[in-house]
Scaffold this active site. Sequence first.
Site, PDB file in Angstrom:
ATOM      1  N   CYS A 107      15.697  -8.417 -28.787  1.00  0.00           N
ATOM      2  CA  CYS A 107      15.019  -7.224 -29.307  1.00  0.00           C
ATOM      3  C   CYS A 107      13.521  -7.237 -28.973  1.00  0.00           C
ATOM      4  O   CYS A 107      12.864  -6.202 -29.017  1.00  0.00           O
ATOM      5  CB  CYS A 107      15.248  -7.094 -30.802  1.00  0.00           C
ATOM      6  N   SER A 122       6.507 -16.019 -28.913  1.00  0.00           N
ATOM      7  CA  SER A 122       7.254 -15.112 -29.793  1.00  0.00           C
ATOM      8  C   SER A 122       6.339 -14.284 -30.688  1.00  0.00           C
ATOM      9  O   SER A 122       5.176 -14.647 -30.908  1.00  0.00           O
ATOM     10  CB  SER A 122       8.205 -15.908 -30.678  1.00  0.00           C
ATOM     11  N   GLN A 152      18.734 -17.814 -28.123  1.00  0.00           N
ATOM     12  CA  GLN A 152      18.898 -16.663 -27.228  1.00  0.00           C
ATOM     13  C   GLN A 152      18.712 -17.073 -25.762  1.00  0.00           C
ATOM     14  O   GLN A 152      19.436 -16.602 -24.879  1.00  0.00           O
ATOM     15  CB  GLN A 152      17.901 -15.563 -27.618  1.00  0.00           C
ATOM     16  N   GLY A 196      14.999  -4.147 -58.193  1.00  0.00           N
ATOM     17  CA  GLY A 196      14.668  -3.134 -57.202  1.00  0.00           C
ATOM     18  C   GLY A 196      15.834  -2.992 -56.242  1.00  0.00           C
ATOM     19  O   GLY A 196      16.814  -3.755 -56.329  1.00  0.00           O
TER      20      GLY A 196
END
Lengths: 264, 442
Positions: free
Chosen positions: B48, B112, B123, B192
């Site tokens: 990504c 990164s 990856q 929440g």
Amino acid sequence: MVFEFYQLAAAIYLVAAVAAALGFTLPSERLSRAAVLGLSLGVVVHAMAFWQLHEGESTPPLTDLAYVVPFVVWMLTVFYLLLMIRVRLIGLAVVVAPLAFIGTFVEFLGAPAVESGAQPASPIWSHIHVLLASAGLALLAVAGAAGALYVARHRTIKSKRPSAIRLPLPSLEALDRVNALSLVVGFLLLSLGVATGVLWTQAVDGRLWPATAHANATLVAWLVLAVLVAVRFGAGQGARQSALSSMAGFTLMVLAVIGAGMLA
Amino acid sequence: MNILLLGMNHRTASLDLRERYAVDDVGPPLTKLAADGDIEEAVLLSTCNRVEVVATTRRPDAARIRLRSFVTRELASGSQVPGDRALDEALYEYSEGSAVRHLLRVACSVDSLVVGEPQILGQVKDAYRAAVDCGACGPILSRLYQRAFSTAKRVRNETRIAERPVSVARVAVDLARQIFESLNDKSALLIGAGEMIELALETLRGEGLAAIRVANRTPARAENLASQFDASAHGLSELPEILARSDIVLTCIAGSAPIITTENVSRVLQARRGRPIFVIDLGVPRNVDPAVNELDNVYLYDLDDMSGVAESNTEERRREVVRAEAIVLEEQQRFEGWLAALSAVPTIRHLRERAEAVRIRELDRMLSRLDLDESQQAGVDALTRSIVNKLLHVPLSQLRKEVDREEVLVYMEAARALFGLDHDGAPDTEVDDALPSENGES
């Protein structure tokens, strides 16, 4: 040979203390593990010193401060290593290792003279008494050390300063568990130690309580532990208060032992 | 042999652009790329945060054009416009040492978005495996990727680049571990139902807590979230009861007044018999009265506190990058040494062939003059072979050494001049059968 073993044990404890201090400040897990390894080795060498002492021609002076203190720190280190089997306590080495070194170093300040003729008539009771009482005192020391680290860890978390939070201390829960366990087991062992001490005294001169300085110091330590256990488990004292009380109790015990040594 | 790298990452390309070039299955495009005459070997990494292709070639100029067209045309999906200016600006290109260095930095997570994050190594390994599976990866890229994996391992072991957490949820877990010995027998309450709570749920679920509860003003939303993470759902009306049973409380809920007050927590502490409670308040405005932190056995961290810890940990990671870069440089030099030794393979082979030809010629000439039986001839053959091998041992070892590329070139030129090797006549061998090993021996 006894003295050489003590020297070697003290040297190993010193190295472990330095490694523990460096492991704590850098911080480095490897160095802290090396300190624990050093403590394990020191305990073995230290045990050999005791063995040699008992193998001597005469019975060692069991109530001599210079003999008792190294024995107490040896037991403290043994208890610490045993606790490590169940609880993650590597960070506690930063307190235990210096205590082990200082306790063993006492040997050099006043090495026990193995004198003949001044020894107990009932060595079995004397040995059991010394073993149990020393174990009880050692566990009070463990409770005090865990208490000190608990307070330190509590403050670092409350301070919220990232540099303080990173210090490689055991978790609050682990320290509290060690504190509680040490108090209970220490109280039981010291109670048995006092009881066997009474039996020993009775066997030697028919009295229930010798009223010597060291006997009174042991009684003070027993009272300290009794109070600590009572407030912790009877009055529902919280973890932080118990940590503070254990530190105070340990300090009082040290003062009592030093006082007994000076009066003896 | 040249190494090229072309790609885009989170620094050079927007998410929108990266999405257009990201591929799920790298096999088919990679197979097509490897079949191209200009490309010898190739590995495609698509995550990504980055899309990168690494290739080896003997024709770097043609390969550059081919790689660019591969990324812009074959990887593009949807409404990609060839010649897109944004794409040209987003693409970066590295060759030789800089390509090697970039790949090592990527594998070590130095490049990164979150420095030190562990996913990238997995990856990169997946990308390498995919390239091997489709036959696109050869001996040079295999060696390069093995070097990248060992470099990443070194960086992880020798630096603290990944030691401290940097996400709020991870920081919360790290702090909880400083309070509790084990999280397996602890329970968490999340108040929440927003994105932050969902992220925290994801992290806490992986920590093996005994129970996780989600409480919200709208119980339906809590239920929806709880069902995804094997948690129980509650309404805020149940708060006093479930608060007492929770060791870790994380709140992030809208509202102008605190929902957890000192009085609430004091009552809860009595019920908990002094057991500590860790409260993380990520709400703005705050959901928990700050005075709660004054209570014994309560440890309260608000958003600023958590951000402070996370920022400090990020800073520590950045400091560790300097040490990581030194390791990367060292490993880059080792790989380049190996590559340089590889370039000497044709010269080594030519030198051996020349020496063997001389030996055979002289041996034949001598044997025709002498009257030797079969065993004597074998003895002379072994003797001449041994002399040649011994004479060649030192120069060949020197050429095989993983040293500086320039130094290898000097040795190669010297060998060619001294032994009279034909510069143009050196066989352009395949590298597979003559690769120098890690210690410099083939």
